[in-house]
Design a protein around this motif. Structure first.
Motif, mmCIF file in Angstrom:
data_model
loop_
_atom_site.group_PDB
_atom_site.id
_atom_site.type_symbol
_atom_site.label_atom_id
_atom_site.label_comp_id
_atom_site.label_asym_id
_atom_site.label_seq_id
_atom_site.Cartn_x
_atom_site.Cartn_y
_atom_site.Cartn_z
ATOM 1 N N SER A 1 -3.542 -5.160 -3.920
ATOM 2 C CA SER A 1 -4.171 -5.992 -4.937
ATOM 3 C C SER A 1 -4.551 -7.332 -4.333
ATOM 4 O O SER A 1 -3.685 -8.172 -4.055
ATOM 5 C CB SER A 1 -3.225 -6.193 -6.127
ATOM 6 O OG SER A 1 -3.768 -7.140 -7.023
ATOM 7 N N THR B 1 -2.313 1.070 -3.064
ATOM 8 C CA THR B 1 -3.426 0.123 -2.996
ATOM 9 C C THR B 1 -2.907 -1.247 -2.587
ATOM 10 O O THR B 1 -1.706 -1.453 -2.455
ATOM 11 C CB THR B 1 -4.147 0.016 -4.358
ATOM 12 O OG1 THR B 1 -5.337 -0.774 -4.210
ATOM 13 C CG2 THR B 1 -3.252 -0.623 -5.405
ATOM 14 N N LEU C 1 -7.155 -3.416 4.067
ATOM 15 C CA LEU C 1 -7.707 -2.487 3.081
ATOM 16 C C LEU C 1 -8.579 -1.432 3.757
ATOM 17 O O LEU C 1 -8.509 -0.244 3.442
ATOM 18 C CB LEU C 1 -8.527 -3.254 2.046
ATOM 19 C CG LEU C 1 -7.831 -3.661 0.742
ATOM 20 C CD1 LEU C 1 -8.779 -4.508 -0.102
ATOM 21 C CD2 LEU C 1 -7.370 -2.435 -0.032
ATOM 22 N N PHE D 1 0.823 -1.200 0.000
ATOM 23 C CA PHE D 1 0.000 0.000 0.000
ATOM 24 C C PHE D 1 0.863 1.259 0.000
ATOM 25 O O PHE D 1 0.602 2.212 -0.747
ATOM 26 C CB PHE D 1 -0.927 0.026 1.224
ATOM 27 C CG PHE D 1 -1.631 1.342 1.385
ATOM 28 C CD1 PHE D 1 -2.637 1.717 0.508
ATOM 29 C CD2 PHE D 1 -1.268 2.226 2.392
ATOM 30 C CE1 PHE D 1 -3.273 2.951 0.635
ATOM 31 C CE2 PHE D 1 -1.897 3.447 2.528
ATOM 32 C CZ PHE D 1 -2.905 3.816 1.647
ATOM 33 N N ARG E 1 -6.295 1.015 5.598
ATOM 34 C CA ARG E 1 -5.050 1.290 4.885
ATOM 35 C C ARG E 1 -4.557 2.720 5.059
ATOM 36 O O ARG E 1 -3.358 2.980 4.974
ATOM 37 C CB ARG E 1 -5.212 0.978 3.392
ATOM 38 C CG ARG E 1 -6.264 1.820 2.669
ATOM 39 C CD ARG E 1 -6.503 1.270 1.261
ATOM 40 N NE ARG E 1 -7.478 2.042 0.499
ATOM 41 C CZ ARG E 1 -8.792 1.892 0.612
ATOM 42 N NH1 ARG E 1 -9.270 0.998 1.469
ATOM 43 N NH2 ARG E 1 -9.613 2.626 -0.117
ATOM 44 N N ARG E 2 -5.453 3.662 5.315
ATOM 45 C CA ARG E 2 -5.030 5.061 5.434
ATOM 46 C C ARG E 2 -4.711 5.476 6.866
ATOM 47 O O ARG E 2 -4.326 6.614 7.111
ATOM 48 C CB ARG E 2 -6.106 5.983 4.842
ATOM 49 C CG ARG E 2 -6.369 5.682 3.372
ATOM 50 C CD ARG E 2 -7.164 6.761 2.680
ATOM 51 N NE ARG E 2 -7.449 6.384 1.302
ATOM 52 C CZ ARG E 2 -6.574 6.512 0.289
ATOM 53 N NH1 ARG E 2 -5.379 7.020 0.530
ATOM 54 N NH2 ARG E 2 -6.902 6.138 -0.940
#
Length: 335
Positions: free
Chosen positions: A61, A59, A143, A54, A146-147
């Motif tokens: 996958s 991102t 995911l 990431f 992730r931020r």
């Protein structure tokens, strides 16, 4: 992520502690903690890989991740299950080989063992099922988060580790059933989560601290192998907790970036090689050990099981795992 040879050494000691307990070695009744050690290591590696992806690409996958996991794990398992399907009924009278292969091949052994005690002759595949279920849900969690900064994600994972540990202990005390509590994904999640916590934890020990942590962790894990007893509820509450925390200390020491006496020992070429083929050693050892151990001295059993498992694992590594590893890298590069 950068290769750390000592982690292959960790895989080797984890695998052979499990082999020892399955061969009924008298002073290794707690060898099942090798699985706990591997769970923590797996959580660390998978989380590090996905978080790094990431940060580098913006991102994660899922397609590439599941493709890599499939190529890494499934072919060697299929070969072992094919061999078991061919000779299992000869090795174990009354074995329901078809049901065993279906449960293991579909990665359902964690719950089929907990509920029905099957597939008994290849029941070591329960840990593969736990790992597979982790692979299904963990990328989705990463995911969704992730931020988040590593510090905030670490708080979430610490909370999840406490919750997973508490849930296992409640389950153990509520049911007092080792089989029911030992095999299930939901009761064995704590080590995997703890490994993920280590991956995002901003802190790494200084050199002296890393030296102390590595030695202390190995001593504690060795004591756990000697003192814990398989198929006891105490091994599932405080036993797993001790194994989780000691494994975390060991891996933090190795992830510190400092060379220590522990990292030097675990980087010995023989341990590194055995660690590199440890997955296949784990796959092959159990049905062989189960077939031999009732009629043979435990130490003789260990020598035979280790020799056959290493030989089969070496063949699997050279002719199945290494070629597919090349294909895995090629596919990921194309993606």
């Amino acid at each position: 992520m950068r290769y750390n040879s000592a982690l292959d050494g960790v895989r080797a000691i984890a695998a052979f502690s499990v082999v020892a307990v399955h061969c009924d070695i008298p002073f290794a009744h707690g060898g099942m903690i090798g699985v706990d050690l591997f769970f923590v290591l797996s959580g660390l590696l998978i989380t590090t890989i996905l978080r790094s992806e990431f940060h580098q690409s913006g991102t994660i996958s899922l397609t590439s991740f599941y493709w890599r996991r499939m190529l890494r794990l499934c072919p060697a398992l299929i070969v072992m299950l094919t061999a078991y399907a061919a000779v299992g009924s000869l090795m174990f009278s009354g074995a329901d080989v078809v049901s065993d292969v279906v449960a293991a091949g579909l990665y359902l052994s964690d719950y089929t063992m907990a509920i029905w005690g099957s597939p008994l002759n290849i029941n070591h595949t329960w840990s593969l099922a736990v790992e597979q279920h982790f692979y299904l849900v963990w990328p989705l969690l990463l995911l969704a988060t992730r931020r988040l900064a590593d510090e905030k994600l670490a708080i979430i994972l610490m909370t999840l580790f406490v919750a997973a540990t508490t849930w296992r202990m409640i389950d153990v005390y509520l049911w007092q059933d080792w089989y029911w509590s030992y095999y299930r994904f939901d009761t064995r999640l704590s080590g995997l989560v703890l490994g993920g916590l280590i991956a995002v934890l901003p802190w790494r020990p200084e050199a002296k601290t890393a030296e102390f942590m590595g030695k202390a962790a190995l001593y504690i894990l060795a004591l756990a192998v000697v003192l814990l007893r398989i198929k006891t509820t105490s091994s599932l509450d405080w036993g797993v907790l001790v194994a989780d925390l000691a494994s975390a200390c060991l891996l933090l020491s190795l992830a510190s970036g400092h060379e220590t006496s522990t990292s030097r020992v675990l980087s010995k070429p023989v341990l590194v090689y055995l660690g590199s083929i440890s997955y296949s050693i784990y796959l092959w050892h159990y049905p062989i050990a189960r077939w031999l151990r009732d009629d043979m001295n435990p130490f003789v059993t260990l020598m035979i099981v280790a020799s056959i498992s290493i030989a089969l694992a070496a063949l699997s590594y050279e002719f199945i795992e290494k070629p597919l590893s090349t294909l895995k890298r090629r596919k990921v590069a194309v993606a």
